[in-house]
Design a protein around this motif. Sequence first.
Motif, mmCIF file in Angstrom:
data_model
loop_
_atom_site.group_PDB
_atom_site.id
_atom_site.type_symbol
_atom_site.label_atom_id
_atom_site.label_comp_id
_atom_site.label_asym_id
_atom_site.label_seq_id
_atom_site.Cartn_x
_atom_site.Cartn_y
_atom_site.Cartn_z
ATOM 1 N N ALA A 152 0.825 -1.206 0.000
ATOM 2 C CA ALA A 152 0.000 0.000 0.000
ATOM 3 C C ALA A 152 0.863 1.261 0.000
ATOM 4 N N VAL A 153 1.881 1.284 0.854
ATOM 5 C CA VAL A 153 2.764 2.450 0.918
ATOM 6 C C VAL A 153 3.509 2.624 -0.401
ATOM 7 N N ASP A 154 3.961 1.523 -0.982
ATOM 8 C CA ASP A 154 4.640 1.574 -2.275
ATOM 9 C C ASP A 154 3.726 2.203 -3.329
ATOM 10 N N PHE A 155 2.476 1.789 -3.354
ATOM 11 C CA PHE A 155 1.520 2.330 -4.320
ATOM 12 C C PHE A 155 1.316 3.829 -4.107
ATOM 13 N N VAL A 156 1.086 4.237 -2.856
ATOM 14 C CA VAL A 156 0.804 5.639 -2.561
ATOM 15 C C VAL A 156 2.020 6.511 -2.857
ATOM 16 N N LEU A 157 3.196 6.096 -2.424
ATOM 17 C CA LEU A 157 4.392 6.894 -2.717
ATOM 18 C C LEU A 157 4.657 6.953 -4.216
ATOM 19 N N GLY A 158 4.403 5.858 -4.910
ATOM 20 C CA GLY A 158 4.560 5.859 -6.361
ATOM 21 C C GLY A 158 3.641 6.871 -7.017
ATOM 22 N N GLU A 159 2.414 6.946 -6.540
ATOM 23 C CA GLU A 159 1.472 7.922 -7.078
ATOM 24 C C GLU A 159 1.976 9.343 -6.820
#
Length: 176
Positions: A152-159
Amino acid sequence: MRCFSFAALAVLAAPASADVVSQGDSAFHVTHDVQLVIPPDEAFALLSNPSRWWSAEHSYSGDSANLSMNLRPGGCFCEALPDNGGFVEHMRIAQVFSGEKIVMTGGLGPLVNEPATGTMVWTVERVAGGAKISVDYKVFGTPGTASRMAKAVDFVLGEQVKRLRRASLGNRRDLP
């Protein structure tokens, strides 16, 4: 009040690299980097103004304009909550090397409700054609949820990194 959520809408693709470097039972490490076609000093100025690039979908107030960074040790990556006069401290500023690096500590988003701590390091480097911004986030103390949280954190930071790149392009729609 809106809830800080790790569910998000798809964003435009942008040249960036990302990686969940490691994850265990109670810790994870996520990195992202992106190249920008602006000078490093402009990239750092943009980075330090999250109201220009952070997604409203990942805020408590639902409005990115309420986000700010006070770039000094003990300063805050904070959000004003105008509806009730409140504030949210997303992360605490630990170090600032002007134009080069911002080090923050804390649990971003729902991690604040976990027995977790983290260190997030944003760096700005000069590269051919502009600047490269990297984020490195290490989180410890997420017993039994590190795997789910890492994704989840990977997805959000990627965004957010993609949004940072888009913000750096301004009105230059001729660039990728």
